[in-house]
Write a protein that holds these residues in place. Structure first.
Motif, PDB file in Angstrom:
ATOM      1  N   LEU A   1       0.861  -1.188   0.000  1.00  0.00           N
ATOM      2  CA  LEU A   1       0.000   0.000   0.000  1.00  0.00           C
ATOM      3  C   LEU A   1       0.886   1.222   0.000  1.00  0.00           C
ATOM      4  CD1 LEU A   1      -1.781  -2.211   1.950  1.00  0.00           C
ATOM      5  CD2 LEU A   1      -3.337  -0.319   1.615  1.00  0.00           C
ATOM      6  N   GLY A   2       0.697   2.095  -0.999  1.00  0.00           N
ATOM      7  CA  GLY A   2       1.510   3.299  -1.110  1.00  0.00           C
ATOM      8  C   GLY A   2       2.416   3.215  -2.324  1.00  0.00           C
ATOM      9  N   ALA A   3       2.817   4.389  -2.819  1.00  0.00           N
ATOM     10  CA  ALA A   3       3.704   4.445  -3.986  1.00  0.00           C
ATOM     11  C   ALA A   3       4.690   5.600  -3.838  1.00  0.00           C
ATOM     12  CB  ALA A   3       2.878   4.607  -5.264  1.00  0.00           C
ATOM     13  N   GLY A   4       4.917   6.043  -2.596  1.00  0.00           N
ATOM     14  CA  GLY A   4       5.856   7.131  -2.338  1.00  0.00           C
ATOM     15  C   GLY A   4       7.276   6.589  -2.212  1.00  0.00           C
ATOM     16  N   GLY A   5       8.134   7.379  -1.559  1.00  0.00           N
ATOM     17  CA  GLY A   5       9.549   7.018  -1.462  1.00  0.00           C
ATOM     18  C   GLY A   5       9.781   5.668  -0.789  1.00  0.00           C
ATOM     19  N   ALA A   6       9.067   5.407   0.315  1.00  0.00           N
ATOM     20  CA  ALA A   6       9.284   4.146   1.038  1.00  0.00           C
ATOM     21  C   ALA A   6       8.830   2.965   0.184  1.00  0.00           C
ATOM     22  CB  ALA A   6       8.534   4.171   2.368  1.00  0.00           C
ATOM     23  N   ALA A   7       7.660   3.103  -0.457  1.00  0.00           N
ATOM     24  CA  ALA A   7       7.139   2.013  -1.299  1.00  0.00           C
ATOM     25  C   ALA A   7       8.082   1.739  -2.463  1.00  0.00           C
ATOM     26  CB  ALA A   7       5.752   2.387  -1.825  1.00  0.00           C
TER      27      ALA A   7
ATOM     28  N   VAL B   1      -0.916  -0.758  -4.379  1.00  0.00           N
ATOM     29  CA  VAL B   1      -2.259  -0.213  -4.123  1.00  0.00           C
ATOM     30  C   VAL B   1      -2.066   1.241  -3.711  1.00  0.00           C
ATOM     31  CG1 VAL B   1      -4.358  -0.461  -2.737  1.00  0.00           C
ATOM     32  CG2 VAL B   1      -2.975  -2.494  -3.275  1.00  0.00           C
ATOM     33  N   ASN B   2      -2.527   2.156  -4.535  1.00  0.00           N
ATOM     34  CA  ASN B   2      -2.290   3.573  -4.193  1.00  0.00           C
ATOM     35  C   ASN B   2      -3.516   4.430  -4.464  1.00  0.00           C
ATOM     36  OD1 ASN B   2      -0.263   5.341  -3.089  1.00  0.00           O
ATOM     37  ND2 ASN B   2      -0.288   6.425  -5.048  1.00  0.00           N
ATOM     38  N   ARG B   3      -3.610   5.515  -3.720  1.00  0.00           N
ATOM     39  CA  ARG B   3      -4.721   6.455  -3.848  1.00  0.00           C
ATOM     40  C   ARG B   3      -4.621   7.239  -5.153  1.00  0.00           C
ATOM     41  NH1 ARG B   3      -4.579  10.931   0.775  1.00  0.00           N
ATOM     42  NH2 ARG B   3      -2.603  11.263  -0.311  1.00  0.00           N
ATOM     43  N   THR B   4      -3.419   7.730  -5.458  1.00  0.00           N
ATOM     44  CA  THR B   4      -3.221   8.545  -6.662  1.00  0.00           C
ATOM     45  C   THR B   4      -2.739   7.659  -7.806  1.00  0.00           C
ATOM     46  OG1 THR B   4      -2.639  10.398  -5.247  1.00  0.00           O
ATOM     47  CG2 THR B   4      -2.031  10.593  -7.574  1.00  0.00           C
ATOM     48  N   GLU B   5      -3.539   7.572  -8.864  1.00  0.00           N
ATOM     49  CA  GLU B   5      -3.245   6.625  -9.945  1.00  0.00           C
ATOM     50  C   GLU B   5      -1.899   6.902 -10.619  1.00  0.00           C
ATOM     51  OE1 GLU B   5      -6.371   6.279 -12.803  1.00  0.00           O
ATOM     52  OE2 GLU B   5      -5.310   4.710 -13.926  1.00  0.00           O
ATOM     53  N   SER B   6      -1.634   8.181 -10.929  1.00  0.00           N
ATOM     54  CA  SER B   6      -0.428   8.492 -11.713  1.00  0.00           C
ATOM     55  C   SER B   6       0.837   8.072 -10.955  1.00  0.00           C
ATOM     56  CB  SER B   6      -0.386   9.985 -12.030  1.00  0.00           C
ATOM     57  OG  SER B   6      -0.467  10.726 -10.834  1.00  0.00           O
ATOM     58  N   ARG B   7       0.852   8.304  -9.653  1.00  0.00           N
ATOM     59  CA  ARG B   7       2.023   7.952  -8.861  1.00  0.00           C
ATOM     60  C   ARG B   7       2.200   6.429  -8.795  1.00  0.00           C
ATOM     61  NH1 ARG B   7       2.901  10.364  -2.844  1.00  0.00           N
ATOM     62  NH2 ARG B   7       5.134  10.668  -2.924  1.00  0.00           N
ATOM     63  N   GLY B   8       1.055   5.746  -8.631  1.00  0.00           N
ATOM     64  CA  GLY B   8       1.088   4.283  -8.589  1.00  0.00           C
ATOM     65  C   GLY B   8       1.560   3.708  -9.912  1.00  0.00           C
TER      66      GLY B   8
ATOM     67  N   ALA C   1       3.081   0.875   3.242  1.00  0.00           N
ATOM     68  CA  ALA C   1       4.171   1.827   2.985  1.00  0.00           C
ATOM     69  C   ALA C   1       3.597   3.222   2.757  1.00  0.00           C
ATOM     70  CB  ALA C   1       5.013   1.380   1.794  1.00  0.00           C
ATOM     71  N   THR C   2       2.383   3.452   3.266  1.00  0.00           N
ATOM     72  CA  THR C   2       1.837   4.814   3.269  1.00  0.00           C
ATOM     73  C   THR C   2       2.261   5.474   4.580  1.00  0.00           C
ATOM     74  OG1 THR C   2      -0.219   4.398   4.471  1.00  0.00           O
ATOM     75  CG2 THR C   2      -0.250   3.951   2.092  1.00  0.00           C
ATOM     76  N   SER C   3       1.972   6.757   4.707  1.00  0.00           N
ATOM     77  CA  SER C   3       2.287   7.424   5.973  1.00  0.00           C
ATOM     78  C   SER C   3       1.123   7.341   6.958  1.00  0.00           C
ATOM     79  CB  SER C   3       2.693   8.877   5.704  1.00  0.00           C
ATOM     80  OG  SER C   3       1.875   9.435   4.706  1.00  0.00           O
ATOM     81  N   ILE C   4       0.074   6.575   6.625  1.00  0.00           N
ATOM     82  CA  ILE C   4      -1.064   6.439   7.544  1.00  0.00           C
ATOM     83  C   ILE C   4      -0.600   5.698   8.800  1.00  0.00           C
ATOM     84  CG2 ILE C   4      -3.388   5.476   7.876  1.00  0.00           C
ATOM     85  CD1 ILE C   4      -3.681   5.585   4.779  1.00  0.00           C
TER      86      ILE C   4
ATOM     87  N   ASP D   1       4.677  -2.945   8.564  1.00  0.00           N
ATOM     88  CA  ASP D   1       4.340  -1.524   8.517  1.00  0.00           C
ATOM     89  C   ASP D   1       5.640  -0.737   8.508  1.00  0.00           C
ATOM     90  OD1 ASP D   1       3.073   0.988   8.813  1.00  0.00           O
ATOM     91  OD2 ASP D   1       1.419   0.028   9.893  1.00  0.00           O
ATOM     92  N   VAL D   2       5.724   0.283   7.640  1.00  0.00           N
ATOM     93  CA  VAL D   2       6.939   1.120   7.618  1.00  0.00           C
ATOM     94  C   VAL D   2       6.914   2.176   8.712  1.00  0.00           C
ATOM     95  CG1 VAL D   2       7.365   0.829   5.147  1.00  0.00           C
ATOM     96  CG2 VAL D   2       6.019   2.789   5.943  1.00  0.00           C
ATOM     97  N   VAL D   3       5.714   2.474   9.204  1.00  0.00           N
ATOM     98  CA  VAL D   3       5.589   3.526  10.225  1.00  0.00           C
ATOM     99  C   VAL D   3       6.294   3.064  11.502  1.00  0.00           C
ATOM    100  CG1 VAL D   3       3.939   4.732  11.710  1.00  0.00           C
ATOM    101  CG2 VAL D   3       3.481   4.501   9.261  1.00  0.00           C
TER     102      VAL D   3
ATOM    103  N   ASP E   1       7.587  -4.542  12.391  1.00  0.00           N
ATOM    104  CA  ASP E   1       7.319  -3.112  12.587  1.00  0.00           C
ATOM    105  C   ASP E   1       8.362  -2.237  11.875  1.00  0.00           C
ATOM    106  OD1 ASP E   1       9.582  -2.808  14.224  1.00  0.00           O
ATOM    107  OD2 ASP E   1       8.460  -3.074  16.077  1.00  0.00           O
ATOM    108  N   GLY E   2       8.058  -0.945  11.778  1.00  0.00           N
ATOM    109  CA  GLY E   2       8.929  -0.009  11.068  1.00  0.00           C
ATOM    110  C   GLY E   2      10.244   0.267  11.783  1.00  0.00           C
ATOM    111  N   LEU E   3      10.291  -0.026  13.081  1.00  0.00           N
ATOM    112  CA  LEU E   3      11.543   0.189  13.814  1.00  0.00           C
ATOM    113  C   LEU E   3      12.629  -0.743  13.300  1.00  0.00           C
ATOM    114  CD1 LEU E   3      10.821   0.541  17.647  1.00  0.00           C
ATOM    115  CD2 LEU E   3      11.598   2.286  16.062  1.00  0.00           C
TER     116      LEU E   3
ATOM    117  N   MET F   1      12.996  -1.914  10.282  1.00  0.00           N
ATOM    118  CA  MET F   1      13.499  -1.382   9.018  1.00  0.00           C
ATOM    119  C   MET F   1      14.428  -0.190   9.261  1.00  0.00           C
ATOM    120  SD  MET F   1      11.058   0.166   6.031  1.00  0.00           S
ATOM    121  CE  MET F   1      11.663   1.291   4.765  1.00  0.00           C
ATOM    122  N   LEU F   2      14.020   0.674  10.197  1.00  0.00           N
ATOM    123  CA  LEU F   2      14.819   1.871  10.490  1.00  0.00           C
ATOM    124  C   LEU F   2      16.188   1.487  11.070  1.00  0.00           C
ATOM    125  CD1 LEU F   2      14.690   4.977  10.444  1.00  0.00           C
ATOM    126  CD2 LEU F   2      13.884   4.900  12.793  1.00  0.00           C
ATOM    127  N   VAL F   3      16.174   0.519  11.977  1.00  0.00           N
ATOM    128  CA  VAL F   3      17.444   0.060  12.560  1.00  0.00           C
ATOM    129  C   VAL F   3      18.310  -0.581  11.467  1.00  0.00           C
ATOM    130  CG1 VAL F   3      18.493  -1.610  14.142  1.00  0.00           C
ATOM    131  CG2 VAL F   3      16.552  -0.240  14.898  1.00  0.00           C
TER     132      VAL F   3
END
Ligand code: NDP
Length: 282
Positions: free
Chosen positions: A129-135, A153-160, A196-199, A223-225, A246-248, A250-252
């Protein structure tokens, strides 16, 4: 003091988000490895990036992390890119090799390392879910690690669609796009589901548009959050007996990879996670 080793500097350029957990974690790891290095956070406005990169070279920094809004723009000031960074068109980590600035992207690698603790990625069917930098970072790295089937799976078609096109250029990968419309229902044969959304960022009760009734116990849900790390999606997935990441983690992991790239020393991931948890008061 003459006999003290010269301090090496690495930096994070961008807008510091939620204070500075990465600086705290890196400095704790330098201390733990007895390295006299420092990690600085420098808030650099977009229009000053060119000058900041000249300063980066002039001051002899050993490396750096780059965050929003510099991950793409910094590329024009570098001397080379890793394969993953080139495919993603984004850099979050720069290493200095013989005076050359080489761009890497460790976000996706950090995620894949987390995933590998529960599942080998090769051949798995993945929904993101998501198509931004993390996705983008995660999906490219999964594709480079043998994942053959990726649904974005993304909200904005063009970005996806842009991400799907990029993924379909990687040999052996089949990527497709679903534009979000209500709650997404996960197919039975999916192995890994990733938010991979910011939700969920800063809101433990925020709901990802996904029908959690369609999650089954043989799926891995990630979850990336990372703040807060126990998101509503992960709580729901645990109730359905899924394995969760969890996102921790990935961050570590991305920090462990960056640390090794700069210093050639393996840091202790447990020390870094502990530092993050201390900083975030988890
Ligand atoms: P971007 O802004 O690049 O992308 C955000 C994504 O979230 C887009 O796909 C956007 O969809 C989607 N989105 C945001 N709000 C909604 C909503 N209300 N409904 C549906 N979709 C939504 O952010 P990043 O990819 O850089 O970061 C995403 C998250 O990943 C952040 O929380 C960040 O902190 C985290 N992160 C974690 C890392 C880690 O190591 N754990 C590393 C990097 C990031 P649309 O395209 O439609 O706008």
């Amino acid at each position: 003091m003459a006999d003290k080793p010269i301090q090496e500097l690495v930096s994070c350029m961008g807008q510091p988000v939620a204070g500075n957990p990465t600086q705290f974690m890196m400095e704790r790891a330098f201390e733990d490895c007895e390295l006299d290095w420092r990690y600085l956070t420098l808030e650099v406005p977009a229009e000053n990036l060119k000058d900041a990169m000249a300063g980066f070279r002039a001051m002899g920094l050993r490396g750096g992390n780059f965050t929003i809004p510099h991950k793409v723009e910094v590329i024009q000031y570098l001397d080379g890119l890793s394969e993953a960074a080139e495919r993603m068109g984004a850099v979050n980590c720069v290493n200095v090799v013989d005076g050359q600035l080489i761009g890497e992207n460790t976000d996706g690698k950090g995620f894949v390392q987390s995933l590998k603790t529960v599942l080998e990625p090769a051949g798995q069917k993945v929904v993101i879910l998501g198509a931004g930098g993390a996705a983008r970072a995660i999906s490219v790295e999964l594709a480079l690690n043998g994942v053959t089937d990726i649904t974005i799976v993304n909200r904005t078609e063009s970005r996806g669609q842009e991400l799907v096109d990029l993924l379909n250029n990687i040999e052996g990968v089949h990527a497709s796009l679903i534009v979000l419309d209500g709650d997404y229902e996960v197919d039975d044969d999916v192995n890994v589901v990733i938010n991979a959304t910011s939700i969920g960022l800063g809101d433990a009760d925020a709901r990802v548009p996904l029908d959690v009734e369609t999650l089954s116990s043989d799926m891995v849900v990630a979850d990336v959050v990372f703040n807060p790390p126990m998101t509503r999606l992960l709580r729901d997935a645990q109730q359905r007996e899924c394995r969760t990441l969890d996102g921790l983690g990935m961050l570590v992991n991305q920090a462990v990879i960056g640390f090794k790239i700069w210093t050639d020393v393996d840091p202790n991931p447990a020390v870094m996670r502990e530092a993050l948890e201390e900083y975030l008061e988890i």
